[in-house]
Design an enzyme around this catalytic site. Sequence first.
Site, short mmCIF file in Angstrom:
data_model
loop_
_atom_site.label_atom_id
_atom_site.label_comp_id
_atom_site.label_asym_id
_atom_site.label_seq_id
_atom_site.Cartn_x
_atom_site.Cartn_y
_atom_site.Cartn_z
N GLY A 42 0.83 -1.22 0.00
CA GLY A 42 0.00 0.00 0.00
C GLY A 42 0.85 1.26 0.00
O GLY A 42 2.06 1.21 0.27
N ARG A 92 -1.75 8.08 4.47
CA ARG A 92 -2.20 8.78 5.68
C ARG A 92 -1.06 9.07 6.66
O ARG A 92 -1.22 9.84 7.59
CB ARG A 92 -3.31 7.96 6.37
CG ARG A 92 -4.64 8.05 5.64
CD ARG A 92 -5.64 7.02 6.13
NE ARG A 92 -5.38 5.69 5.55
CZ ARG A 92 -6.08 4.60 5.84
NH1 ARG A 92 -7.07 4.67 6.71
NH2 ARG A 92 -5.80 3.44 5.26
N LYS A 125 5.15 3.34 4.80
CA LYS A 125 4.52 3.13 6.13
C LYS A 125 5.10 1.95 6.89
O LYS A 125 5.44 2.06 8.07
CB LYS A 125 3.01 2.95 5.96
CG LYS A 125 2.29 2.60 7.25
CD LYS A 125 0.80 2.76 7.18
CE LYS A 125 0.12 1.64 6.45
NZ LYS A 125 -1.36 1.75 6.51
N ASP A 170 0.54 -3.40 8.33
CA ASP A 170 0.48 -2.24 9.24
C ASP A 170 -0.17 -2.64 10.55
O ASP A 170 -1.05 -1.97 11.07
CB ASP A 170 -0.27 -1.08 8.58
CG ASP A 170 -1.71 -1.41 8.21
OD1 ASP A 170 -2.11 -2.59 8.34
OD2 ASP A 170 -2.44 -0.49 7.80
N GLU A 187 -16.82 -1.20 4.26
CA GLU A 187 -15.73 -0.24 4.44
C GLU A 187 -16.32 1.10 4.90
O GLU A 187 -17.46 1.44 4.57
CB GLU A 187 -14.94 -0.06 3.14
CG GLU A 187 -14.04 -1.24 2.82
CD GLU A 187 -13.07 -1.59 3.94
OE1 GLU A 187 -12.29 -0.72 4.34
OE2 GLU A 187 -13.10 -2.74 4.42
N ASN A 191 -2.29 3.51 10.64
CA ASN A 191 -2.44 4.25 9.38
C ASN A 191 -1.99 5.70 9.49
O ASN A 191 -1.75 6.34 8.48
CB ASN A 191 -3.92 4.23 8.95
CG ASN A 191 -4.40 2.79 8.73
OD1 ASN A 191 -3.93 2.10 7.85
ND2 ASN A 191 -5.31 2.34 9.58
N ARG A 234 30.66 9.29 22.52
CA ARG A 234 30.34 9.16 21.09
C ARG A 234 30.82 7.80 20.59
O ARG A 234 31.54 7.09 21.29
CB ARG A 234 30.95 10.33 20.33
CG ARG A 234 30.22 11.65 20.64
CD ARG A 234 30.94 12.83 20.08
NE ARG A 234 31.29 12.63 18.69
CZ ARG A 234 32.29 13.25 18.07
NH1 ARG A 234 33.04 14.11 18.73
NH2 ARG A 234 32.53 13.01 16.81
N TYR A 289 37.85 16.86 26.35
CA TYR A 289 37.56 16.17 25.09
C TYR A 289 38.66 15.14 24.85
O TYR A 289 39.85 15.49 24.77
CB TYR A 289 37.47 17.14 23.90
CG TYR A 289 37.39 16.37 22.61
CD1 TYR A 289 36.28 15.56 22.35
CD2 TYR A 289 38.41 16.41 21.67
CE1 TYR A 289 36.20 14.79 21.20
CE2 TYR A 289 38.34 15.64 20.50
CZ TYR A 289 37.24 14.84 20.29
OH TYR A 289 37.15 14.07 19.15
N ASN A 320 45.00 10.04 35.48
CA ASN A 320 44.18 11.15 35.92
C ASN A 320 44.18 12.19 34.80
O ASN A 320 45.23 12.75 34.46
CB ASN A 320 44.76 11.77 37.20
CG ASN A 320 43.86 12.86 37.71
OD1 ASN A 320 42.89 12.60 38.40
ND2 ASN A 320 44.16 14.09 37.31
#
Length: 478
Positions: free
Chosen positions: A17, A21, A28, A117, A169, A241, A347, A380, A391
């Site tokens: 489909g 929507r 979807k 779905d 429907e 949907n 990170r 950093y 340390n």
Amino acid sequence: MKTKGGRPLYFAVLAGGAGKRMKSALPKVLHPVLGAPMISYPVSSALSLKPARVVIVAGKYLNEIKGALETHPLGKKAALPLEFAFQEKPMGTAHAVSCAINELGRINGSLVVLNGDFPLVRPETIKRLVSLHARQANALSIGTFLACEPGAYGRIKRDPEGRPVRIIENSELREEDAGINEVNSGLYVIEPAALKLLPMIKPNSKSGEYYITDLLEIVLKKGLMAGAYVAGPEEELAGVNTPLELGRAETVLRAALVKGFASDGVRFIDPSAVFIDARVRIAPGAVIYPNVYLEGRTSIGKGCVIYPNARIVDSAIGDGAVIKDSSVVEASRVGAGARVGPFAHLRPGAVIGRGAAIGNFVEIKNSLIGQGTKAMHLSYIGDAEVGKGVNVGAGTITCNYDGVNKNKTVIGNGVFVGSDSQLLAPVKVGKGSYIAAGSTVTKDVPPGSLAINRMEQKNVEGWATRREKKLAKKKEGK
Ligand code: UD1
Ligand code: MG
């Protein structure tokens, strides 16, 4: 799974489909639901029932859907290879089923049709419908549910004896049927005898699409048996949907996940305020504070404490580690008993050793941090190998990027890096060395040395007193 008479079970999962929507460029069925593509849920439900074959009907996004199912573990539960049927244009759900049949050829068992779905459907529910279908010797069985808001669902019209006669429907709904709240869930069990009747379905007069829901009337007209059964609660059988329905589906799945972890001994301070993806693992004894996000392939060890607002993605947190408030951990590993945060950012590629401590406003990328090492404030560390018991003073920066290349910093065991130091990579600091605070380290430091690179301090005695006097005089003069 085999039906009562030992006949095999086939599955068609409909994903051809347009999903208009959702108002999204992403197809979807590929929208993530707790971090896994929506389609992987009905497909894994199907696979867990040990079917003979599973066909996924897809349109122009066939390759993307194939890729998502190949790489995602939810779709990999069974050894069975998935099959794909191409639906060139989304010409309706009945047309999609025909595409599946073209792929399957002759089948000697029941076909279970599932809308793609439909992320919440449980294998037990499908199994129950299949059993009922076999017991009643139906040619077509429809799974239904009672909807609080029947909205866009197809309504199950029954005759005075309670037998289903039609699926109406929403677009065709007339005043007299507006009160029906039993709706079609998009789960069907169909026999080959009924599948043969698919070509009799006419295109819908309004949309021009072929609706699988029209098969009910045709089956009954041909004198075959059909049944519609309330297969489960709305919570489980609701389709997705719209973005709102997607959010609701995730809420239901998440609550089930949290319940499972809690019953295994994970403590959630507020079970409604945690966000956990489907692939996350949490060991017993962990404590999870509110507003924590655990995403992707993340594992949390025994007895960990994850404080509020932490977001941990694709990472492994060792037993007893503590992630303090508002920290972000991405594709990293945190050793047992380590402490991270508050406000730390690990990170991708950060590997934090056992018992290490990473504190406030410290960012670490692609670096190994040794056992028991401490970097507590405003640093950093990128592309570095930091030994054990180091340390790292406040404000230390590894200058890893020279504008072209990323370079490596190696810091040996037991090094003391004084505050506000910069290490210009590539550079090595030998074990047991000291870096004087405020130094810019541009050359390798041999083991056991002191590296100091800053201006020698000059004290100008009496300068401040003289200045004060000067200022006071100026004021008087005015
Ligand atoms: C459908 C049912 C409705 C039911 C509801 C349950 C029809 C006509 N209506 O409506 O009775 O209450 O599901 O959620 O079947 N698809 C294709 N090819 C197509 C069209 C759709 O593969 O040409 C797939 C979609 O990708 C989707 C599924 O079929 O996964 C259902 O289609 P969708 O458009 O969502 O139907 P609904 O309007 O939800
Ligand atoms: Mg739908």
